[in-house]
Design an enzyme around this catalytic site. Structure first.
Site, short mmCIF file in Angstrom:
data_model
loop_
_atom_site.label_atom_id
_atom_site.label_comp_id
_atom_site.label_asym_id
_atom_site.label_seq_id
_atom_site.Cartn_x
_atom_site.Cartn_y
_atom_site.Cartn_z
N GLU A 167 23.14 71.86 62.60
CA GLU A 167 23.41 72.55 64.07
C GLU A 167 24.03 73.93 63.77
O GLU A 167 25.27 74.19 64.33
CB GLU A 167 24.54 71.84 64.60
CG GLU A 167 23.97 70.28 64.91
CD GLU A 167 25.00 69.12 65.39
OE1 GLU A 167 26.31 69.51 66.02
OE2 GLU A 167 24.69 67.96 65.58
N ASN A 209 18.59 70.55 60.20
CA ASN A 209 18.70 69.58 61.28
C ASN A 209 19.55 70.21 62.57
O ASN A 209 20.39 70.68 62.38
CB ASN A 209 19.42 68.47 60.46
CG ASN A 209 19.35 67.16 61.36
OD1 ASN A 209 18.35 66.74 61.69
ND2 ASN A 209 20.71 66.59 61.87
N HIS A 246 18.47 63.29 70.42
CA HIS A 246 19.34 62.61 71.33
C HIS A 246 19.08 62.86 72.77
O HIS A 246 19.30 63.91 73.48
CB HIS A 246 21.11 62.98 71.26
CG HIS A 246 21.64 62.72 69.90
ND1 HIS A 246 21.81 61.54 69.30
CD2 HIS A 246 21.68 63.54 68.90
CE1 HIS A 246 22.07 61.48 68.11
NE2 HIS A 246 22.25 62.91 67.77
N GLU A 275 18.02 61.57 64.55
CA GLU A 275 19.05 60.60 65.07
C GLU A 275 18.43 60.25 66.52
O GLU A 275 19.41 60.43 67.53
CB GLU A 275 20.49 61.76 65.26
CG GLU A 275 20.77 62.42 63.87
CD GLU A 275 21.94 63.31 64.04
OE1 GLU A 275 22.66 63.31 65.09
OE2 GLU A 275 22.02 64.18 63.04
N ASP A 277 18.17 58.54 69.90
CA ASP A 277 18.85 57.31 70.78
C ASP A 277 18.55 58.16 72.24
O ASP A 277 18.42 59.24 72.16
CB ASP A 277 20.41 57.30 70.39
CG ASP A 277 21.31 58.53 70.34
OD1 ASP A 277 20.97 59.59 71.16
OD2 ASP A 277 22.28 58.33 70.01
O1 9MR Z 1 27.66 59.33 65.05
C1 9MR Z 1 28.42 60.06 64.40
C2 9MR Z 1 29.86 59.56 65.01
O2 9MR Z 1 30.23 58.46 64.46
C3 9MR Z 1 30.95 60.59 64.39
O3 9MR Z 1 32.30 60.48 64.92
C4 9MR Z 1 30.54 62.08 64.68
C5 9MR Z 1 31.59 63.07 64.14
O4 9MR Z 1 31.48 63.40 62.79
O5 9MR Z 1 29.21 62.43 64.41
C6 9MR Z 1 28.17 61.37 64.64
O6 9MR Z 1 27.00 61.90 64.52
C7 9MR Z 1 26.75 63.16 64.78
C8 9MR Z 1 25.72 63.67 63.56
O7 9MR Z 1 26.41 63.76 62.58
C9 9MR Z 1 25.16 65.21 63.95
N1 9MR Z 1 24.65 65.28 65.16
C10 9MR Z 1 25.24 64.68 66.60
C11 9MR Z 1 25.61 63.25 66.10
C12 9MR Z 1 26.34 62.68 67.33
O8 9MR Z 1 27.50 63.42 67.58
#
Ligand code: 9MR
Length: 348
Positions: A167, A209, A246, A275, A277
């Site tokens: 990101e 990513n 997402h 990721e 969903d």
């Molecule tokens: O799913 C993850 C959630 O449990 C955490 O609280 C959050 C912060 O660390 O990160 C979420 O996963 C993220 C991923 O690492 C990067 N892309 C976005 C995802 C959703 O926020």
């Protein structure tokens, strides 16, 4: 051409379904005469494997104690991505002091179950421990690269692909890098991270990513594509691009999703949905999942799909019910749509 299921797999599936009694290998079975390629696969992993792809899930270590969760994980998925346990705040909470216990718990489980692990993620702007937030300039750059080196080296041989940087681009129409303390160390921080990761684990596939890079028309997608093209042209070691995927009603699976995947792949990198969903329910959600999976299947270098959690209740946005299993662990219509799409997919 699709790979036919082997007779032994079919026999096992029919035994499991109660259609056949278990028999020894010497006995003739009715499966010898079945048209093998018309049978549905038993799991997401086996369906994806038929076209040479993997199907994975984001996993949270503390949930492995839940037998429903772990039962689905072990049965359905071939690849595991730790959702949070490999992030910087988890692995280096104090400078130079690394804690791998929570991540190891997931990796050890995956290895015991014969699954592969995607590493997520070496550098990401949120969730930084305070020691890192307080650094800048050369000290920050050195600490960043040391982190990449130490973590990638520790997991050498056990993680097949890393999200090296996550990101790093801004949302909106600017096509610019996102402002962050990492970015303020100089534009070359991303390539420096990829070089450090390659040196630490030459065998791992190294991915960039991001989210909102699924729609080809978007400025952010174009900007990431330009960076990857530039890296490839200059020999910066990058092997793959992760499209987080997402999706919501306001950010739907784009009509040109396969075009985006194809255009990244044309740069000589693999593409993975990392990721996935999709918020929604019922037939509409199922159709959106079918479209997302079909876009990956249309491109030979789209090598795998990971959904970001197992049951809806495991999701980071549980209220959007975005996953393939409901909160009881039952398969949703979206599950069946994904399985059918994978079964219909061509080999790469
Ligand atoms: O799913 C993850 C959630 O449990 C955490 O609280 C959050 C912060 O660390 O990160 C979420 O996963 C993220 C991923 O690492 C990067 N892309 C976005 C995802 C959703 O926020």
């Amino acid at each position: 051409m699709r790979k036919p299921l082997s007779t032994s797999l079919i026999t096992a599936a029919l035994v499991a379904a109660g259609v056949l009694l278990p028999v020894g290998p010497a006995a003739a079975t009715p499966t010898d005469t079945l048209a093998t390629d018309t049978l549905a696969s038993a799991t997401l992993a086996s369906a994806a494997e038929r076209s040479g792809r993997y199907f994975g899930a984001g996993v949270q270590g503390y949930k492995l104690a839940d037998p429903v969760y772990t039962g689905i994980l072990d049965r359905e998925f071939a690849v595991v991505t730790p959702e949070n346990e490999m992030k910087l705040d988890a692995t280096e909470p104090q400078q130079g002091r690394f804690t791998f216990g929570p991540a190891d718990r997931i990796v050890d489980h995956a290895v015991r179950q014969g699954k592969r692990v995607r590493g997520h993620t070496l550098l990401w702007h949120p969730g930084q421990p305070s020691w890192l937030v307080n650094l800048q300039g050369a000290a920050l750059r050195q600490a960043m690269l040391n982190h990449v080196t130490q973590v990638a080296a520790y997991y050498r041989g056990r993680v097949f692909a890393w999200d090296v940087v996550n990101e790093a681009f801004a949302d909106g129409t600017s096509g610019a890098r996102r402002d962050s303390n990492f970015q303020r160390t100089g534009d070359d921080w991303i390539e420096a991270a990829f070089r450090a990761a390659r040196a630490a684990d030459p065998g791992a596939k190294l991915c960039y990513n991001d989210y909102n890079i699924e729609n080809w028309a978007h400025a952010k997608t174009q900007a990431v594509h330009r960076m990857v093209r530039d890296f490839r042209a200059r020999g910066v070691p990058i092997d793959c691009v992760g499209l987080q995927s997402h999706f919501t009603a306001n950010h739907p699976v784009p009509a040109d999703f396969a075009t985006t995947i194809r255009n990244f792949a044309a740069l000589g990198v693999d593409v993975q949905l990392t990721e996935l969903d999709i918020e929604g329910s019922g037939a509409t959600q199922a159709e959106n999942y079918r479209r997302a999976v079909t876009a990956c299947l249309a491109v030979s270098r789209c090598t795998g799909i990971t959904v970001w959690g197992i049951r809806d209740s495991d999701s980071w946005r549980a209220s959007g019910t975005p996953l393939l299993f409901d909160s009881t662990g039952a398969k949703k219509p979206a599950y069946t749509a994904v399985l059918n799409a994978l079964d219909g997919g061509p080999c790469p």
